[in-house]
Each structure stands twice: as structure tokens, then as C-alpha cells.
Write a protein that holds these residues in place. Structure first.
Motif, PDB file in Angstrom:
ATOM      1  N   THR A  85      -8.556   2.608   6.487  1.00  0.00           N
ATOM      2  CA  THR A  85      -8.037   2.374   5.134  1.00  0.00           C
ATOM      3  C   THR A  85      -7.892   0.883   4.878  1.00  0.00           C
ATOM      4  O   THR A  85      -8.274   0.376   3.817  1.00  0.00           O
ATOM      5  CB  THR A  85      -6.679   3.086   4.950  1.00  0.00           C
ATOM      6  OG1 THR A  85      -6.854   4.475   5.201  1.00  0.00           O
ATOM      7  CG2 THR A  85      -6.128   2.880   3.554  1.00  0.00           C
ATOM      8  N   LEU A  86      -7.359   0.160   5.838  1.00  0.00           N
ATOM      9  CA  LEU A  86      -7.183  -1.279   5.691  1.00  0.00           C
ATOM     10  C   LEU A  86      -8.528  -1.988   5.567  1.00  0.00           C
ATOM     11  O   LEU A  86      -8.689  -2.902   4.754  1.00  0.00           O
ATOM     12  CB  LEU A  86      -6.386  -1.835   6.870  1.00  0.00           C
ATOM     13  CG  LEU A  86      -6.078  -3.315   6.835  1.00  0.00           C
ATOM     14  CD1 LEU A  86      -5.300  -3.701   5.580  1.00  0.00           C
ATOM     15  CD2 LEU A  86      -5.286  -3.710   8.087  1.00  0.00           C
TER      16      LEU A  86
ATOM     17  N   ILE B 124      -1.063  -8.408   2.385  1.00  0.00           N
ATOM     18  CA  ILE B 124      -1.126  -6.951   2.281  1.00  0.00           C
ATOM     19  C   ILE B 124      -0.004  -6.378   3.137  1.00  0.00           C
ATOM     20  O   ILE B 124       0.126  -6.721   4.314  1.00  0.00           O
ATOM     21  CB  ILE B 124      -2.484  -6.417   2.773  1.00  0.00           C
ATOM     22  CG1 ILE B 124      -3.615  -6.954   1.894  1.00  0.00           C
ATOM     23  CG2 ILE B 124      -2.488  -4.878   2.784  1.00  0.00           C
ATOM     24  CD1 ILE B 124      -4.999  -6.664   2.433  1.00  0.00           C
TER      25      ILE B 124
ATOM     26  N   GLU C  18      -8.982   5.825  -3.860  1.00  0.00           N
ATOM     27  CA  GLU C  18      -8.153   4.832  -4.544  1.00  0.00           C
ATOM     28  C   GLU C  18      -7.491   5.532  -5.717  1.00  0.00           C
ATOM     29  O   GLU C  18      -8.151   5.982  -6.637  1.00  0.00           O
ATOM     30  CB  GLU C  18      -9.016   3.664  -5.025  1.00  0.00           C
ATOM     31  CG  GLU C  18      -8.216   2.514  -5.542  1.00  0.00           C
ATOM     32  CD  GLU C  18      -9.076   1.278  -5.795  1.00  0.00           C
ATOM     33  OE1 GLU C  18      -8.671   0.491  -6.657  1.00  0.00           O
ATOM     34  OE2 GLU C  18     -10.116   1.120  -5.150  1.00  0.00           O
TER      35      GLU C  18
ATOM     36  N   LEU D 282      -3.710   4.180  -1.931  1.00  0.00           N
ATOM     37  CA  LEU D 282      -4.910   4.722  -1.310  1.00  0.00           C
ATOM     38  C   LEU D 282      -4.500   5.970  -0.540  1.00  0.00           C
ATOM     39  O   LEU D 282      -3.376   6.049  -0.043  1.00  0.00           O
ATOM     40  CB  LEU D 282      -5.531   3.713  -0.340  1.00  0.00           C
ATOM     41  CG  LEU D 282      -5.870   2.337  -0.896  1.00  0.00           C
ATOM     42  CD1 LEU D 282      -6.306   1.407   0.221  1.00  0.00           C
ATOM     43  CD2 LEU D 282      -6.968   2.439  -1.936  1.00  0.00           C
TER      44      LEU D 282
ATOM     45  N   LYS E 168     -12.389  -4.411  -0.715  1.00  0.00           N
ATOM     46  CA  LYS E 168     -12.097  -4.406  -2.155  1.00  0.00           C
ATOM     47  C   LYS E 168     -11.408  -5.704  -2.584  1.00  0.00           C
ATOM     48  O   LYS E 168     -11.719  -6.268  -3.633  1.00  0.00           O
ATOM     49  CB  LYS E 168     -11.202  -3.209  -2.519  1.00  0.00           C
ATOM     50  CG  LYS E 168     -11.893  -1.884  -2.408  1.00  0.00           C
ATOM     51  CD  LYS E 168     -12.879  -1.717  -3.523  1.00  0.00           C
ATOM     52  CE  LYS E 168     -13.462  -0.331  -3.552  1.00  0.00           C
ATOM     53  NZ  LYS E 168     -14.510  -0.187  -4.548  1.00  0.00           N
ATOM     54  N   ILE E 169     -10.487  -6.177  -1.775  1.00  0.00           N
ATOM     55  CA  ILE E 169      -9.752  -7.397  -2.110  1.00  0.00           C
ATOM     56  C   ILE E 169     -10.664  -8.624  -2.066  1.00  0.00           C
ATOM     57  O   ILE E 169     -10.558  -9.507  -2.918  1.00  0.00           O
ATOM     58  CB  ILE E 169      -8.514  -7.538  -1.198  1.00  0.00           C
ATOM     59  CG1 ILE E 169      -7.459  -6.542  -1.682  1.00  0.00           C
ATOM     60  CG2 ILE E 169      -7.970  -8.962  -1.185  1.00  0.00           C
ATOM     61  CD1 ILE E 169      -6.167  -6.555  -0.953  1.00  0.00           C
TER      62      ILE E 169
ATOM     63  N   VAL F 129       0.859  -1.185   0.000  1.00  0.00           N
ATOM     64  CA  VAL F 129       0.000   0.000   0.000  1.00  0.00           C
ATOM     65  C   VAL F 129       0.900   1.241   0.000  1.00  0.00           C
ATOM     66  O   VAL F 129       1.560   1.543   0.995  1.00  0.00           O
ATOM     67  CB  VAL F 129      -0.953  -0.009   1.212  1.00  0.00           C
ATOM     68  CG1 VAL F 129      -1.892   1.195   1.157  1.00  0.00           C
ATOM     69  CG2 VAL F 129      -1.767  -1.313   1.263  1.00  0.00           C
TER      70      VAL F 129
ATOM     71  N   GLU G  42       1.551  -3.080   4.793  1.00  0.00           N
ATOM     72  CA  GLU G  42       1.254  -1.707   5.231  1.00  0.00           C
ATOM     73  C   GLU G  42       2.433  -1.155   6.010  1.00  0.00           C
ATOM     74  O   GLU G  42       3.136  -1.910   6.683  1.00  0.00           O
ATOM     75  CB  GLU G  42       0.038  -1.707   6.163  1.00  0.00           C
ATOM     76  CG  GLU G  42      -1.288  -1.722   5.464  1.00  0.00           C
ATOM     77  CD  GLU G  42      -1.782  -0.329   5.107  1.00  0.00           C
ATOM     78  OE1 GLU G  42      -0.948   0.598   4.969  1.00  0.00           O
ATOM     79  OE2 GLU G  42      -2.992  -0.165   4.957  1.00  0.00           O
TER      80      GLU G  42
ATOM     81  N   TYR H 246     -11.277  -0.766   4.346  1.00  0.00           N
ATOM     82  CA  TYR H 246     -11.728  -0.458   2.980  1.00  0.00           C
ATOM     83  C   TYR H 246     -11.026  -1.370   1.974  1.00  0.00           C
ATOM     84  O   TYR H 246     -11.654  -1.967   1.102  1.00  0.00           O
ATOM     85  CB  TYR H 246     -11.431   1.019   2.682  1.00  0.00           C
ATOM     86  CG  TYR H 246     -11.637   1.424   1.243  1.00  0.00           C
ATOM     87  CD1 TYR H 246     -12.879   1.857   0.791  1.00  0.00           C
ATOM     88  CD2 TYR H 246     -10.578   1.387   0.326  1.00  0.00           C
ATOM     89  CE1 TYR H 246     -13.063   2.241  -0.528  1.00  0.00           C
ATOM     90  CE2 TYR H 246     -10.755   1.763  -0.991  1.00  0.00           C
ATOM     91  CZ  TYR H 246     -11.997   2.193  -1.417  1.00  0.00           C
ATOM     92  OH  TYR H 246     -12.173   2.560  -2.729  1.00  0.00           O
ATOM     93  N   LEU H 247      -9.711  -1.482   2.102  1.00  0.00           N
ATOM     94  CA  LEU H 247      -8.924  -2.301   1.187  1.00  0.00           C
ATOM     95  C   LEU H 247      -9.322  -3.773   1.251  1.00  0.00           C
ATOM     96  O   LEU H 247      -9.463  -4.435   0.224  1.00  0.00           O
ATOM     97  CB  LEU H 247      -7.434  -2.147   1.492  1.00  0.00           C
ATOM     98  CG  LEU H 247      -6.481  -2.991   0.657  1.00  0.00           C
ATOM     99  CD1 LEU H 247      -6.640  -2.717  -0.831  1.00  0.00           C
ATOM    100  CD2 LEU H 247      -5.048  -2.758   1.107  1.00  0.00           C
TER     101      LEU H 247
ATOM    102  N   ILE I 278      -0.675  -0.876  -4.700  1.00  0.00           N
ATOM    103  CA  ILE I 278      -1.864  -0.062  -4.863  1.00  0.00           C
ATOM    104  C   ILE I 278      -1.619   1.234  -4.110  1.00  0.00           C
ATOM    105  O   ILE I 278      -0.719   1.306  -3.272  1.00  0.00           O
ATOM    106  CB  ILE I 278      -3.141  -0.760  -4.345  1.00  0.00           C
ATOM    107  CG1 ILE I 278      -3.018  -1.037  -2.851  1.00  0.00           C
ATOM    108  CG2 ILE I 278      -3.419  -2.030  -5.103  1.00  0.00           C
ATOM    109  CD1 ILE I 278      -4.337  -1.355  -2.220  1.00  0.00           C
TER     110      ILE I 278
END
Length: 178
Positions: free
Chosen positions: A109-110, A99, A84, A70, A116-117, A44, A101, A112-113, A68
Motif C-alpha cells: 500500500t505504501l 506520510i 483509493e 486507501l 501516486k505522491i 493514511v 501510517e 502504491y501511495l 487520504i
């Protein structure tokens, strides 16, 4: 040791040698945990770039990397909206995902991610973070598998983390002074 970044003063929190030792240990843990798999590491940006680069040097198993981007911060304040900016660049369906970080504070944020994942139907998802602020977490993450350091709720800079875009290049991690 103290330094000033954009009119804000910071004091040393974690020396680079400690960071390197912890990353070696996390790398060993990942190598053992994923010995017979080929995980996809999703970094991230921007904060993770130094951590992920050093972490990948410790990974001996076959692995892919992807980044990615964010955004949820402005200055030293976390904003409510998550943007994003750069999306997922590899197919992760039925893949083991890690992931990466730089820091988890509220976890917004995590969270949210992760949502999405999950839409991409990976086989598994693990979280690896250099820093964690347990006192500030607003979400639980049962898949938080690898953590470098738990820190108090203080604003930090250095080793990829910034204040108003500055300080990412510092090899040590500094905390804001009152």
C-alpha cells in the motif's frame, strides 16, 4: 490481558503509555528535522487517525494536515488490489511531505501511495509509521524516517487498527492469539 473481537482472541502487545512515550520522541525528532520548513502531514486512513492526532499534538512547527484513504485489507488478510477511496486534498508540489501510517507490513500500500505522491512532484517525502513489520516487507523504503515500534509478523488491533472494523478504539495494541 486478553480480549475477544469478532470471535478472535487477542493478547496485549504494547501498552498505551509506551505508545505515548514513543510518539513524544517521534514528535521531537520531526520538530528538529523540519525546524525551518512547513511540512504537509498526509495521514493514511482509517488506521492512522489516533496516531496522527496524538502525533500532531507533539508537533510545534508550522504544518498542514491532509488525509487520504486507501484499502487493501479484508478481515485479517491483505488483498492484492489497492483501492483509493479518498484522494489527496492539498497541493504538494515543491512541498515537504510526511506520510503518516499506522502500520507497514508488506509495504504494498505504501509503495502504491509513494508512486501516486511522486506524480505531484513534492520537494521531499518522509515516512512516519507507528508500527513496522520488517520480516514481512516486500519493498525497501529509504525515506522511512520515523518508526515507533518494530514488531514481529503478527496481526495487531487497537490504537486505530481494526479487525473486521472493530477494535480501533482500544488505547493499547493487541496481537492475535493462535
Amino acid at each position: 490481558m486478553k480480549l475477544q473481537i469478532d470471535k478472535k482472541e487477542f493478547g496485549l502487545m504494547i501498552e498505551h503509555d509506551q505508545v505515548k512515550k514513543r510518539i513524544r520522541l517521534i514528535g521531537t525528532q520531526i520538530n528538529v528535522s523540519y525546524e525551518k520548513q512547513v511540512p504537509v502531514f498526509i495521514g493514511v486512513l482509517n488506521g492512522c487517525f489516533l496516531f496522527m492526532a496524538d502525533l500532531m499534538k507533539e508537533i510545534d512547527i508550522a504544518a498542514e494536515t491532509c488525509f487520504i484513504k486507501l484499502a487493501s485489507y479484508q478481515g485479517d488478510q491483505q488483498q492484492g488490489e489497492i483501492k483509493e477511496i479518498i484522494g489527496l486534498c492539498v497541493d504538494i508540489k515543491d512541498r515537504d511531505v510526511i506520510i503518516v501510517e499506522d502500520i507497514i507490513d508488506t509495504g504494498n500500500t505504501l509503495h502504491y501511495l509513494l508512486e501516486k505522491i511522486k506524480e505531484h512532484k513534492p520537494a521531499s517525502v518522509a515516512i512516519c509509521s507507528l508500527l513496522l513489520k520488517p520480516a514481512k516487507l516486500q519493498h525497501t523504503f529509504p525515506n522511512l524516517a520515523f518508526v515507533g515500534f518494530e514488531i514481529p509478523d503478527e496481526f495487531v488491533v487497537g490504537y486505530g487498527m481494526d479487525y473486521n472494523g472493530l477494535g480501533r478504539n482500544l488505547k493499547d495494541i493487541y496481537k492475535a492469539c493462535d
